[in-house]
Design an enzyme around this catalytic site. Structure first.
Site, PDB file in Angstrom:
ATOM      1  N   ASN A  79      -8.661 -42.772 -91.916  1.00  0.00           N
ATOM      2  CA  ASN A  79      -8.270 -41.358 -91.926  1.00  0.00           C
ATOM      3  C   ASN A  79      -6.844 -41.167 -91.391  1.00  0.00           C
ATOM      4  O   ASN A  79      -6.062 -42.112 -91.356  1.00  0.00           O
ATOM      5  CB  ASN A  79      -9.319 -40.523 -91.175  1.00  0.00           C
ATOM      6  CG  ASN A  79      -9.431 -39.127 -91.747  1.00  0.00           C
ATOM      7  OD1 ASN A  79      -8.530 -38.322 -91.607  1.00  0.00           O
ATOM      8  ND2 ASN A  79     -10.531 -38.844 -92.418  1.00  0.00           N
ATOM      9  N   ARG A  80      -6.546 -39.970 -90.942  1.00  0.00           N
ATOM     10  CA  ARG A  80      -5.147 -39.632 -90.689  1.00  0.00           C
ATOM     11  C   ARG A  80      -4.675 -39.871 -89.259  1.00  0.00           C
ATOM     12  O   ARG A  80      -5.446 -39.702 -88.316  1.00  0.00           O
ATOM     13  CB  ARG A  80      -4.930 -38.155 -91.019  1.00  0.00           C
ATOM     14  CG  ARG A  80      -4.984 -37.888 -92.505  1.00  0.00           C
ATOM     15  CD  ARG A  80      -5.560 -36.523 -92.790  1.00  0.00           C
ATOM     16  NE  ARG A  80      -5.610 -36.238 -94.217  1.00  0.00           N
ATOM     17  CZ  ARG A  80      -6.542 -36.741 -95.049  1.00  0.00           C
ATOM     18  NH1 ARG A  80      -7.476 -37.565 -94.619  1.00  0.00           N
ATOM     19  NH2 ARG A  80      -6.523 -36.421 -96.336  1.00  0.00           N
ATOM     20  N   HIS A 105      -5.499 -44.310 -93.526  1.00  0.00           N
ATOM     21  CA  HIS A 105      -6.232 -45.469 -94.045  1.00  0.00           C
ATOM     22  C   HIS A 105      -5.483 -46.793 -93.874  1.00  0.00           C
ATOM     23  O   HIS A 105      -5.501 -47.642 -94.768  1.00  0.00           O
ATOM     24  CB  HIS A 105      -6.598 -45.243 -95.512  1.00  0.00           C
ATOM     25  CG  HIS A 105      -7.642 -44.168 -95.732  1.00  0.00           C
ATOM     26  ND1 HIS A 105      -8.485 -43.726 -94.742  1.00  0.00           N
ATOM     27  CD2 HIS A 105      -7.979 -43.446 -96.852  1.00  0.00           C
ATOM     28  CE1 HIS A 105      -9.297 -42.796 -95.233  1.00  0.00           C
ATOM     29  NE2 HIS A 105      -9.004 -42.591 -96.502  1.00  0.00           N
ATOM     30  N   HIS A 178     -15.085 -47.552 -97.670  1.00  0.00           N
ATOM     31  CA  HIS A 178     -14.802 -46.359 -98.470  1.00  0.00           C
ATOM     32  C   HIS A 178     -15.530 -46.375 -99.819  1.00  0.00           C
ATOM     33  O   HIS A 178     -14.986 -45.922-100.828  1.00  0.00           O
ATOM     34  CB  HIS A 178     -13.285 -46.241 -98.669  1.00  0.00           C
ATOM     35  CG  HIS A 178     -12.770 -44.857 -98.840  1.00  0.00           C
ATOM     36  ND1 HIS A 178     -13.032 -44.092 -99.958  1.00  0.00           N
ATOM     37  CD2 HIS A 178     -12.012 -44.090 -98.045  1.00  0.00           C
ATOM     38  CE1 HIS A 178     -12.430 -42.924 -99.832  1.00  0.00           C
ATOM     39  NE2 HIS A 178     -11.797 -42.891 -98.681  1.00  0.00           N
ATOM     40  N   TYR A 180     -17.741 -45.227-102.851  1.00  0.00           N
ATOM     41  CA  TYR A 180     -18.105 -43.932-103.444  1.00  0.00           C
ATOM     42  C   TYR A 180     -19.490 -44.100-104.059  1.00  0.00           C
ATOM     43  O   TYR A 180     -19.648 -44.860-105.017  1.00  0.00           O
ATOM     44  CB  TYR A 180     -17.135 -43.571-104.566  1.00  0.00           C
ATOM     45  CG  TYR A 180     -15.735 -43.185-104.157  1.00  0.00           C
ATOM     46  CD1 TYR A 180     -14.838 -44.129-103.663  1.00  0.00           C
ATOM     47  CD2 TYR A 180     -15.290 -41.871-104.320  1.00  0.00           C
ATOM     48  CE1 TYR A 180     -13.539 -43.764-103.332  1.00  0.00           C
ATOM     49  CE2 TYR A 180     -13.990 -41.509-103.992  1.00  0.00           C
ATOM     50  CZ  TYR A 180     -13.120 -42.457-103.499  1.00  0.00           C
ATOM     51  OH  TYR A 180     -11.831 -42.106-103.178  1.00  0.00           O
ATOM     52  N   GLU A 316     -18.252 -42.360 -94.722  1.00  0.00           N
ATOM     53  CA  GLU A 316     -17.325 -43.178 -93.939  1.00  0.00           C
ATOM     54  C   GLU A 316     -17.687 -43.109 -92.454  1.00  0.00           C
ATOM     55  O   GLU A 316     -17.208 -42.241 -91.727  1.00  0.00           O
ATOM     56  CB  GLU A 316     -15.895 -42.697 -94.172  1.00  0.00           C
ATOM     57  CG  GLU A 316     -15.483 -42.756 -95.633  1.00  0.00           C
ATOM     58  CD  GLU A 316     -14.252 -41.927 -95.934  1.00  0.00           C
ATOM     59  OE1 GLU A 316     -13.189 -42.191 -95.352  1.00  0.00           O
ATOM     60  OE2 GLU A 316     -14.339 -40.991 -96.751  1.00  0.00           O
TER      61      GLU A 316
HETATM   62  C1  BGC Z   1     -10.061 -38.872 -97.001  1.00  0.00           C
HETATM   63  C2  BGC Z   1      -9.505 -37.990 -98.073  1.00  0.00           C
HETATM   64  C3  BGC Z   1      -8.694 -38.823 -99.038  1.00  0.00           C
HETATM   65  C4  BGC Z   1      -9.577 -39.912 -99.592  1.00  0.00           C
HETATM   66  C5  BGC Z   1      -8.931 -40.821-100.593  1.00  0.00           C
HETATM   67  C6  BGC Z   1     -10.891 -39.925 -97.654  1.00  0.00           C
HETATM   68  O1  BGC Z   1     -11.395 -40.788 -96.691  1.00  0.00           O
HETATM   69  O2  BGC Z   1     -10.812 -38.165 -96.055  1.00  0.00           O
HETATM   70  O3  BGC Z   1      -8.753 -36.958 -97.529  1.00  0.00           O
HETATM   71  O4  BGC Z   1      -8.163 -38.028-100.063  1.00  0.00           O
HETATM   72  O5  BGC Z   1     -10.090 -40.666 -98.536  1.00  0.00           O
HETATM   73  O6  BGC Z   1      -7.793 -41.372-100.151  1.00  0.00           O
END
Ligand code: BGC
Length: 352
Positions: A79-80, A105, A178, A180, A316
């Site tokens: 995350n950020r 990330h 990550h 999906y 996540e």
């Molecule tokens: C984040 C999103 C991001 C995505 C793909 C996720 O884990 O929370 O904000 O756009 O990853 O990069």
């Protein structure tokens, strides 16, 4: 049973492999040592047919081109990180601002794009042990960090991910995977009608850039409430702010009564396939991301399937995003002598 096959060469010329783990449970996993990516995860549905429940690409090129972190290990920090910098014990560390003005990330070349050492161990619960040594100051982070991720196919039908890491210098560390998930199959479109439950009464508030403000919000009675199982998409359109900021769910949920134990914390169920996935973890939080940025014009998924916006959910498991800037958040520092030691299990059951 474990099958190893070539999975192409990275642009830098390293050969990478795909490992298919199979046992009697009916679940089968294909994982590559490029980014520790889960390429496919086949699970039997209510009719006994195998469905591949994770989004991904046919070849390495797809993973190199895509920017959605499909199936990958994320690190050093998921995350950020606001401002793409942080202070630790009086030193300022500068990271690569790979998401606008912030870092996300893991930075420009995160763990998702590294070639991991791999050792496959066969048995009733076949395992793939991946190792990566992240050098001091890689992507701007201090400390040489030795990381081991073990994927294990469980006899009960599921995939367990164990994360272990050590550092030789104080640093920050917050890994996840990550993948999906779409329990009707990655190729089946919308996730809207699948039923999700999350063991969380609260989540982090974030600003328009998806950076945590520091405030913790109660979710009960709001569109973000999954304390009672609810169709993922039921409230997609009930909060204009959600649509404007993230285009769907992209929130960090904080588990109730955290005690460090591996516990059932979230689930997803598809009435159509009958497949239920249970997420067990000893992490304190989970980032729920409903694939809001997937774009049908992007690199096609396996078999040429078009990517679908809101066509999957990422679970996540993690500590709080941007924790390094919030002393009261779940601590993401890792010091010499400590072991970063977390497990997440994606376990499957069929309901008829
Ligand atoms: C984040 C999103 C991001 C995505 C793909 C996720 O884990 O929370 O904000 O756009 O990853 O990069």
């Amino acid at each position: 049973m474990i099958k190893q096959e070539p999975f192409g060469k990275t642009p830098e010329g390293s050969a990478v492999y795909a490992y298919t783990l199979e046992n009697d449970s009916g679940v089968r996993a294909k994982i590559t040592n490029f980014g520790g990516i889960i390429i496919s995860l086949w699970v039997r549905d209510k009719n006994g047919e195998s469905r591949d429940v994770v989004c991904g690409f046919d070849d390495l090129d797809g993973y190199c081109k895509a920017d959605g972190y499909q199936g990958a290990l994320i690190g050093r920090v998921t995350n950020r990180i606001s401002g793409a910098s942080f202070h630790l014990d009086g030193t300022e560390y500068t990271l690569c601002p790979n998401f606008g003005s912030f870092s996300a990330h893991g930075g420009k070349i995160g763990f998702n794009r590294r070639v991991w050492g791999a050792r496959a161990i066969d048995g009733a619960e076949p395992a793939l042990i991946l190792t990566y040594v992240s050098p001091d100051m890689e992507e701007g982070y201090p400390g040489t960090v030795v990381v081991t991720v073990t994927y294990r196919l469980l006899a009960v039908g599921g995939l367990s991910i164990h994360y272990a890491a050590y550092t030789d210098k104080k640093t920050i560390f917050n890994m996840t995977n990550h993948a999906y998930f779409n329990l009707d199959g990655y190729d089946s479109g919308s996730i809207r009608d699948q039923i999700m439950w999350i063991d969380a009464d609260t989540m982090n508030e974030h600003d328009a850039d998806m950076i945590p403000t520091g405030k913790i919000l109660p979710v009960r009675g709001t569109p973000y409430d999954f304390t009672t199982p609810k169709a993922v998409g039921r409230d997609f359109d009930s909060d204009p702010e959600m649509e404007k900021q993230a285009g769907g769910y992209d929130n960090n949920y904080i588990f109730n009564g955290y005690d460090g134990q591996l516990r059932l914390r979230a689930s997803l169920y598809s009435p159509a396939s009958g497949i239920e996935m249970q997420v067990h973890t000893n992490q304190p939080c989970i980032g729920i991301y409903t694939a809001n940025m997937l774009n049908p014009d992007d690199v096609p998924f396996k078999g040429g399937v078009r990517q679908a916006r809101r066509g999957a959910v990422c679970f996540e498991t993690q500590k709080m995003p941007d924790a390094v800037h919030h002393p009261d958040f779940t601590d993401t520092t890792l010091s010499p002598g400590e072991c970063y030691d977390y497990t997440t299990v994606f376990q499957f059951e069929v309901k008829k």
